[in-house]
Design an enzyme around this catalytic site. Structure first.
Site, PDB file in Angstrom:
ATOM      1  N   SER A  65     -67.006 -19.952 -13.181  1.00  0.00           N
ATOM      2  CA  SER A  65     -67.776 -20.984 -13.393  1.00  0.00           C
ATOM      3  C   SER A  65     -69.101 -20.786 -13.925  1.00  0.00           C
ATOM      4  O   SER A  65     -70.316 -20.628 -13.483  1.00  0.00           O
ATOM      5  CB  SER A  65     -68.122 -22.077 -12.220  1.00  0.00           C
ATOM      6  OG  SER A  65     -67.074 -22.374 -11.467  1.00  0.00           O
ATOM      7  N   ASN A  92     -74.584 -27.677  -8.011  1.00  0.00           N
ATOM      8  CA  ASN A  92     -73.881 -26.725  -8.869  1.00  0.00           C
ATOM      9  C   ASN A  92     -72.546 -26.181  -8.452  1.00  0.00           C
ATOM     10  O   ASN A  92     -71.792 -25.357  -9.444  1.00  0.00           O
ATOM     11  CB  ASN A  92     -74.781 -25.359  -8.757  1.00  0.00           C
ATOM     12  CG  ASN A  92     -75.934 -25.571  -9.621  1.00  0.00           C
ATOM     13  OD1 ASN A  92     -76.135 -26.549 -10.509  1.00  0.00           O
ATOM     14  ND2 ASN A  92     -77.128 -25.162  -9.342  1.00  0.00           N
ATOM     15  N   CYS A 137     -73.533 -24.271 -16.731  1.00  0.00           N
ATOM     16  CA  CYS A 137     -73.152 -25.580 -17.650  1.00  0.00           C
ATOM     17  C   CYS A 137     -74.376 -26.041 -18.460  1.00  0.00           C
ATOM     18  O   CYS A 137     -74.070 -26.985 -19.137  1.00  0.00           O
ATOM     19  CB  CYS A 137     -72.731 -26.501 -16.581  1.00  0.00           C
ATOM     20  SG  CYS A 137     -73.818 -27.046 -15.400  1.00  0.00           S
ATOM     21  N   SER A 167     -73.900 -14.425 -21.058  1.00  0.00           N
ATOM     22  CA  SER A 167     -73.203 -13.362 -20.121  1.00  0.00           C
ATOM     23  C   SER A 167     -71.323 -13.760 -20.114  1.00  0.00           C
ATOM     24  O   SER A 167     -70.829 -13.107 -20.087  1.00  0.00           O
ATOM     25  CB  SER A 167     -73.673 -13.639 -18.765  1.00  0.00           C
ATOM     26  OG  SER A 167     -73.538 -15.128 -18.231  1.00  0.00           O
TER      27      SER A 167
END
Length: 393
Positions: A97, A376, A100, A119
């Site tokens: 994930s 998150n 964002c 990254s």
């Protein structure tokens, strides 16, 4: 004698609280080991290590990871987890994930030019140098990622190495979960997906449903996820109500929906998640019940909208008078207090996200830190459905 399923070695990138790990633990008939979890947040890693002490957690910037280092981590994992025989075949799954912020509607959407995208782009560069390419990939992000340059660059890796890819844009409230959390999911694997899985296309965009699962099942009421009693600290302070009360999204224990919880919950009032009304509906400050179908709070919001249109509206004079009186801050605050509003607790949000009761939150972390991590995080229930029904089907 039936052969046992192959061991799946999982690497969890941007692991956060361990949502992918939790989802995998809930899927029957698979044999897996999480080879490593990579996460830069020390608070997230504190929770991860508490719940999965056997997993190696690397608190590092992923831009420094190399293919040879990742190869070494994968090859050494699972050696003692299930009496793995030397030379026995195994499969590899990468789940992630990525940050964002480069893609959110509230941000400036710098996309691949945002340093926080560096990254994930680095990862897909080093993946090509691995001695064994992963058999499965799953990536989760916010709506907006599907049209990004970052997504397009990642797709170049899958095209080059001949992966089969399908993309989803799924809201948890369409899957029987009483919470709106619209997220993008990319699933890729070396073998073709079954014919029952429709292919996403640039023309039609990501798939909005999970094949094989009921469409829009009726969610359970929020009461299923709520504590019977909570500490006083979760009730919303008068100062907060006075300033931000009119923008709050208010639900009741009987509601079958709620707004997406973000990392700003309890700090930011608008668009960060719903709050719970414990008082019965249609209760006035004097304790009497409204006979109207419109609550005082709705009338205040309606009045604000009407004022922006120079007062032109079709409501009765009595309704306008009532709304105007409620615009007085003192009267409005009395009404808001009468609703007995409180925030969801971290444990309640965890339940809505599919995190089991056995999952522990270290006492060293504050509620504010937990709200940020949960905001998150993943909806574990949705991730489990996608892995079980699509990725490993």
């Amino acid at each position: 004698m039936m052969s046992r399923p192959p061991l799946i070695k999982v690497c969890e990138f941007y692991s956060g609280m361990g949502g992918y790990h939790v989802a995998l633990s809930q899927i029957p008939n698979i044999t897996y080991t999480v080879a490593a979890a990579f996460e830069i947040s020390s608070n997230a890693n504190c929770i991860y290590r508490t719940n999965f002490p056997e997993t190696s957690v690397f608190e590092t910037n992923l831009c420094g990871l190399t293919a040879s280092k990742l190869d070494s981590i994968i090859s050494k994992s699972g050696e003692h987890s299930r009496d793995q025989n030397e030379g026995e075949e195994y499969e590899i799954m990468f789940v992630m994930s990525p940050p964002c912020q480069p893609f959110t509607r509230q941000g400036v959407r710098k996309d691949d030019l945002d340093p926080r995208s560096e990254s994930v782009l680095h990862l897909f560069q080093i993946f090509s140098g691995l001695s064994k390419l992963p058999d499965y990939f799953m990536l989760e992000n916010v709506q907006g990622f599907e049209g990004s340059n970052t997504r397009n660059k990642i797709m170049e890796f899958f095209i080059e190495h001949q992966y089969h890819v399908t993309e989803f844009l799924v809201n948890s409230n369409k899957l029987g979960i009483p919470n709106s959390r619209l997220r993008y999911y990319l699933l890729a694997r070396k073998s073709p997906f079954p014919n029952t899985v429709p292919s996403s296309s640039p023309d039609q965009g990501p798939i909005s449903f999970i094949p094989g699962l009921p469409t829009c099942p009726t969610p359970s009421p929020l009461s299923t996820f709520l504590e019977t009693e909570v500490e006083e600290k979760y009730f919303i302070p008068e100062k907060f109500l006075s300033k931000w009360g009119w923008v709050l999204d208010i639900v009741t224990p009987q509601s079958v929906g709620s707004c997406c919880f973000t990392k700003g919950y309890t700090v930011k009032a608008e668009g960060s998640g719903s709050v719970i009304q414990l008082a019965p509906d249609h209760v006035n400050t004097d304790g009497s019940r409204d006979r109207s179908d419109v609550t005082p709070l709705q009338q205040v919001k309606s009045n604000k909208s009407d004022l922006s249109k120079n007062g032109c509206n079709k409501r009765s004079q009595n309704e306008r008078s009532m709304s105007n009186s409620l615009l007085d801050s003192e009267e409005f605050l009395k009404h808001m207090i009468s609703l007995k509003l409180r925030f969801f607790t971290p444990r309640e949000i965890a339940r809505v996200h599919g995190i089991p009761e056995s999952y522990s939150f270290p006492s060293s972390l504050s509620d504010k830190q937990l709200y940020k991590l949960l905001g998150n995080g993943l909806n574990v229930s949705v991730v489990k459905m996608l892995i079980e029904s699509i990725l490993l089907s």
